[in-house]
Structures are given as C-alpha cells and as structure tokens.
Design an enzyme around this catalytic site. Sequence first.
Site: not given
Length: 330
Positions: A10, A16-17, A19, A138
């Site tokens: 993916r 970003e960072h 989740d 992911d």
Amino acid sequence: MTKRFWAPGRVNLIGEHTDYNDGYVMPVAIELGTTVSVTPAETMRYTTATAAPAGWEKYVEGVLAQMRARGLEPPPLALHFESTVPLGAGLSSSAALEVSTALALLEAVGVEMPLMDVARLCQQAEVETVGLGCGIMDMFISLHGREGQAMLLDCRTLEYKAAPIPADIAMVIADTGVRHELAGSEYNTRKRECAEAARALGVSSLRDAVEDGGSKRARHVIGENRRVVEFAAALAANDRAAMGELMAASHASLRDDYEVSCRELDELVECAARCPGVIGSRMTGGGFGGSTINLVEERQTDEFVAALKDLCPGARLRVSRASGGARRIQ
Ligand code: ADP
Ligand code: MG
C-alpha cells in the site's frame, strides 16, 4: 493441488502515525503485492523467493500463533512466498506477507472470517510476535483495497468509506532505497511518546486531544487527523491545490514535529515540487527511509518521472494504480 493467494502492499495518501493513536488514515492498495503458493506437506514449512533478512519467518509464525489463539489449527503446509513489493520500502511488504499467509491458513481450515477480523489478527501477529507496536492501517488496506479508490478509515470505530481517485490522477511511488536499522525501535518509541503525551493531556488517546500541551508529537497527531479529514474533502471536490498543500503540511509535520523523515525523503519531496504535473508529494509509511507518494496529473506522468529521475537519480520510481484487495488467485 497448489493454491495461490495474493495480497497487495500500500501507499498512504495522508494520515501518518495516526492509526495507533485511534485517528484517521487514507491508504490505497497498490499493484505490487505478495503471492503465496500453498501445497500440503508433512510438516509446516516456509520459503521465500525474495532476499529477506534472517528472522522473516516471524511474520508467518505470528499469523499462525494468532490462528491457534482463536482455536484454529491448520494442517501442515508448504508456503512459498514471492513479492513484488520491495522489502522495508515503506510500502508494507510486511502486511502483504501477513495477509497472504492469513488467507492461505484460513482457507486451509475452511473458515470464512470477516475481513476486519483478519486485519486485526494480522496486526496482533506483528505486535505480539514481531514486536512492532503498529496500528491496523496496513493490514486493513491490504484486505479492503478497491480498484481506483482510496479508503478513509477511522481507526477508532473502524468505519471506512471508499474515496474515488480521479482517473486523471496518477500515483508515482519514489523509493529512496534507504533502509534505516533504527526504524523499528524508533517506531515503538514514538508510540510510547504518544501514550505519554495522551496521559499528560488527560485523554485516553491523542485522537481526543485538542491542545498539544507543548508536545511536538501531539501537535503532529492533532494536525494530521485534521488534515486527513480536509484531504478527503479536497479529493471529493477535486481541489488539487488543497490536496497538494495538505500533503506538503503533512510532510513538514512528520519532518519537524514527529521527526520520522530523513534527508533522502526530504530531498525527494523538495525535488518533486519542481517537477511538471505534480499535485502533491509526501513521505509515506513509517519513515526513516522508504518511499514518497506523489500524486501527478496523469497526462504528465512521463514528464514527471523523467524530471524527478533527473533531479534524484538514486531513487527508484514506480507508477501504480489503486488496486483491489487480497484474494485467492488460483
Ligand atoms: P515494509 O512493511 O515497509 O516493507 P517492514 O520492516 O515492516 O517494512 O517489513 C519488512 C520485512 O517483512 C522484511 O524484512 C521481511 O522480514 C518481511 N518480508 C516481507 N515480505 C517478505 C517476503 N516476500 N519474503 C520474506 N520476508 C518478507
Ligand atoms: Mg511493515
């Protein structure tokens, strides 16, 4: 006799960072992926066609351990992996490996598990057996990817929504080739710093924080969650200027406040801004090396690739469409 399963890697367009902080993400499954060929065997065996550092089997064993923890015992199988996702390039070869393994093992025990439960199983494998305190992004996108679409995921509620990528926008992935040894330990450090910042702010996770209380880590997460929501709106409105600004702000925040970028990633983003057809550019994935994602006017893809190659000859450039999710292929 041989069965084959495929799972994609993916890119993440933005978020970003976030989740593992219960926040928002906007990943896209790509055409690069991992294929596993499965045959019955006397004992459980794993092999890979890809040059992988020692210890790669942990990802597979982690998935097996999670199956067993759920009372599922697969018969002995020979699993052979082949990947077109470069390893450690921030494109989640790890999730592709875990998810392809999970599909193979679930089929072998004859269990149909909801995709979100498969994603959770694979995430737990990486956290508990590999030892990386990752979020669910992911594995989620490797399983839920859709052709031509990004996915807006709320990592707290696990609600998600497909977001079409206009057909005249191309994705160009630029791999620095840099693989930092420290990536794993720094990742876990960031996760701990976020938990500490949340505690200091009196919230259960940084998703709920409204003020950063002077923490650079919290400032990144608070701003990044807002940017994902704004990016989703900009994408829906086809507002390319806003998309580009939000990607640039995301990269700057990852570089300056979250401190997970590196010189090569910053250079690629700076160079991309000078290339024809660019809409937006930022690092994608955990950082400390790896890749950038570039959104580019489709008709100018060749010009963009040639220009970026010229400015950053060390980078490996790949063009990918948004792909469907993991599946049995034979
Ligand atoms: P990324 O997910 O960004 O590619 P990671 O460090 O999370 O980077 O995962 C890379 C690791 O996953 C490799 O070092 C290797 O252990 C394992 N891996 C991924 N794909 C394969 C494969 N096809 N064969 C063997 N190991 C793999
Ligand atoms: Mg990974």
